[in-house]
Design an enzyme around this catalytic site. Structure first.
Site: not given
Ligand SMILES: *Cc1c(COP(=O)(O)O)cnc(C)c1O
Length: 339
Positions: A183, A80, A219
């Site tokens: 991210k 990722r 989200e």
């Molecule tokens: C990091 C993140 C998540 C959660 O991802 P995980 O891999 O489960 O920690 C969900 N939504 C957003 C916007 C994120 O930045």
């Protein structure tokens, strides 16, 4: 070092002894360096400061009942992070470098890994930033990859206790064809104002809707959303959602316990049909949601009985935690044991 109060750790920055860094220039990565400084020095025209060339990851290491240290799904975080890197034109980090950096930072800070049974863990934060100078809007030619770590408690101070959320329409987290699926810091910048307002109004977080139509759930603040309807685990699909590794794992576990899994757009009205809803992410695994209030209509959706988490959310949560802490066999190959 003073005795750490493992039971009352917040989810926040905690100074530890070491971090690791690596620099990319002339088209290649250098050697991994160990640092005991909390500071970084960079060019004032670095692209991460001006044009948002910044991506990060979050993963955890756990101390098991057997005393072993386990890191959860680090290969997924690596993939990722490189997906984020490609999305904003940064240099990608090779697996060997990522792997070595994470393992090194965990081992060097071993004394900060919370003991088994305290509900705490070591949070690992990889960071990739454009450090080369640009004034025109262009990707940098130099990058820095850094990993630090520190002990954390549960993400929401409520722990696994249900929280309240509010649906907002006056802010969007990410554009339909923007950067919501990677991210990067920019998405978080866009969420600060509505998140702050929600906290002031007594909510743990906000539910963002899809920015194109405001019809579907996107989200749950910095976490993915899921709902349980009968024997089905439902979670939204959308190009502007960050693919959560926790969500992906919960889907796998839901199937294992005989549930159906649906990944599809989830209209806001469907909130009335769920038996249980929750937010999921590395920080909390699952934050069960007790009620969701629509900020515009003041309509409320309520899920909790005696302000307790639902049965299936609890089961999934316990199952995932048991894998992370080595109490259930790692049959999916999610765990890296730190030797
Ligand atoms: C990091 C993140 C998540 C959660 O991802 P995980 O891999 O489960 O920690 C969900 N939504 C957003 C916007 C994120 O930045």
């Amino acid at each position: 070092m003073n005795q750490i109060d493992w039971k009352n750790l917040p989810f926040g920055y905690f100074k530890t002894d070491y971090n690791v860094r690596c620099y990319y220039h002339d088209g290649q990565w250098g050697e991994l360096e160990i640092s005991s400084s909390e500071l970084i020095s960079m060019h004032m025209a670095a692209t991460c400061l001006h044009y948002g060339q910044e991506a990060f990851e979050g993963l955890k290491a756990f101390r098991g009942k057997d005393g072993k240290i386990r890191i959860f799904r680090m290969d997924e975080n690596w993939k990722r992070m490189n997906n984020s890197a490609r999305g904003i034109m940064m240099a990608e980090v090779p697996w060997e470098l990522f792997h070595k950096a994470v393992l090194t930072v965990v081992k060097l800070n071993e004394k900060y890994i919370p003991p088994y049974g305290e509900g705490a863990s070591l949070y690992i934060r990889p960071l990739l930033i454009g450090t080369g100078p640009q004034v025109g809007v262009k990707p940098a030619e130099e990058y820095m990859f850094l990993v630090f770590a520190g002990p954390v408690g549960p993400y929401f101070k409520e722990g696994f206790n249900p929280v309240k959320m509010e649906i907002v329409r006056d802010y969007h987290r990410a554009a339909p064809k923007g950067t919501g699926h990677i991210k990067v810091g920019g998405n978080y910048a866009a969420s600060l104002v509505p998140a702050h307002r929600a906290h002031q109004d007594g909510y743990a977080s906000v539910l963002f809707l899809d920015a194109a139509e405001e019809k579907y759930i996107d989200e749950a603040g910095p976490a993915n959303f899921f709902g349980i309807k009968g024997n089905t685990y439902v979670t939204p699909s959308s190009r502007s959602i960050l693919p959560s590794i926790t969500n992906k794992s919960l889907q796998e576990l839901a199937k294992e316990i005989g549930m159906k899994v649906e990944v599809r757009p989830v209209p806001v009205e469907e909130l009335a049909e769920f038996d249980e809803v929750g937010a999921c992410g590395t920080a909390a695994v699952i934050s069960p949601i007790c009620s969701i209030i629509d900020r515009d209509t003041t309509h409320g959706y309520h899920y909790c009985k005696e302000s307790k988490a639902g049965e299936i959310s609890t089961r999934l949560y316990k199952k995932l935690r048991a894998i992370q802490e080595g109490e259930e066999p790692d049959k999916y190959g999610w765990i890296t044991i730190v030797e």
